[in-house]
Scaffold this motif. Structure first.
Motif, PDB file in Angstrom:
ATOM      1  N   ALA A  38     -48.067 -19.701 -21.424  1.00  0.00           N
ATOM      2  CA  ALA A  38     -47.057 -19.864 -22.474  1.00  0.00           C
ATOM      3  C   ALA A  38     -46.363 -21.214 -22.355  1.00  0.00           C
ATOM      4  O   ALA A  38     -46.087 -21.876 -23.357  1.00  0.00           O
ATOM      5  CB  ALA A  38     -46.034 -18.732 -22.404  1.00  0.00           C
ATOM      6  N   THR A  39     -46.096 -21.644 -21.124  1.00  0.00           N
ATOM      7  CA  THR A  39     -45.437 -22.941 -20.918  1.00  0.00           C
ATOM      8  C   THR A  39     -46.331 -24.070 -21.390  1.00  0.00           C
ATOM      9  O   THR A  39     -45.882 -24.972 -22.105  1.00  0.00           O
ATOM     10  CB  THR A  39     -45.078 -23.114 -19.431  1.00  0.00           C
ATOM     11  N   GLN A  40     -47.605 -24.029 -21.022  1.00  0.00           N
ATOM     12  CA  GLN A  40     -48.536 -25.086 -21.439  1.00  0.00           C
ATOM     13  C   GLN A  40     -48.727 -25.096 -22.953  1.00  0.00           C
ATOM     14  O   GLN A  40     -48.804 -26.154 -23.573  1.00  0.00           O
ATOM     15  CB  GLN A  40     -49.888 -24.934 -20.728  1.00  0.00           C
ATOM     16  N   ARG A  41     -48.793 -23.929 -23.555  1.00  0.00           N
ATOM     17  CA  ARG A  41     -48.926 -23.850 -25.012  1.00  0.00           C
ATOM     18  C   ARG A  41     -47.718 -24.492 -25.691  1.00  0.00           C
ATOM     19  O   ARG A  41     -47.846 -25.214 -26.679  1.00  0.00           O
ATOM     20  CB  ARG A  41     -49.110 -22.397 -25.444  1.00  0.00           C
ATOM     21  N   ALA A  42     -46.531 -24.247 -25.149  1.00  0.00           N
ATOM     22  CA  ALA A  42     -45.318 -24.836 -25.715  1.00  0.00           C
ATOM     23  C   ALA A  42     -45.318 -26.356 -25.558  1.00  0.00           C
ATOM     24  O   ALA A  42     -44.891 -27.084 -26.459  1.00  0.00           O
ATOM     25  CB  ALA A  42     -44.080 -24.237 -25.058  1.00  0.00           C
TER      26      ALA A  42
END
Length: 173
Positions: free
Chosen positions: A83-87
């Motif tokens: 989720a962090t990388q997607r953001a």
């Protein structure tokens, strides 16, 4: 935010920065302070062109790490590395495509800039999969919570007046 159970839960908050170098320095200072405290499960993340911190504590945070990363004009606080990388990449469908989001932002009215949005339905679904229905207080509150569609808030100005609005959307029926 997404997921239907604890193993698939993930999400991130994104802040944009007008001064990426200052954001990176601030995160570097937080990393140094956290590491100096000797907290278990805290480590520095190697972020090309930025800075990052990861905290893991399965008992307190669940199975995924909490990550704080500054890179470019973004500062991201995320639960789960994916989720962090997607953001950071800007991936995922935009909220503007959600009918509930559009309804909520329209409800704020003219002259008010969105500060926060919460869609209640997905939160109730997640609560169910995590076993909240077994909690008596939650079970008692659930019929009222099911009537809520969203919570949205924002602020703005109208001439010399400061505006703040909080709108709670109710489902009909």
């Amino acid at each position: 935010v997404g997921g239907i159970d604890l193993s698939s839960l993930g999400g991130a908050a994104i802040l944009t920065s007008n001064d990426p170098a200052a954001s990176t320095r601030a995160i570097e200072k937080l990393v140094s302070a956290a590491l100096a405290q000797g907290e278990q499960g805290v480590r520095r993340l190697q972020v090309p062109g930025g800075a990052g911190l990861e905290a893991r504590d399965p008992e307190e945070l669940g199975p995924k790490p909490l990550q704080l990363i500054a890179r470019g004009d973004r500062v991201v606080l995320g639960y789960g590395a994916e989720a962090t990388q997607r953001a950071l990449r800007g991936g995922g469908p935009p909220l503007s495509g959600s009918p509930v989001y559009r309804q909520a932002t329209e409800a704020l009215g003219q002259g008010v800039e969105l500060s926060g949005f919460l869609s209640v339905g997905p939160i109730l679904e997640l609560a169910d999969t995590l076993g909240a229905g077994e909690d008596g207080d939650f079970a008692e509150a659930r019929p009222y919570l099911e009537r809520l569609s969203y919570l949205v808030f924002g602020s703005g100005t109208d001439g010399d007046l400061a505006l703040s609005r909080i709108v709670v959307g109710l489902q009909s029926g």
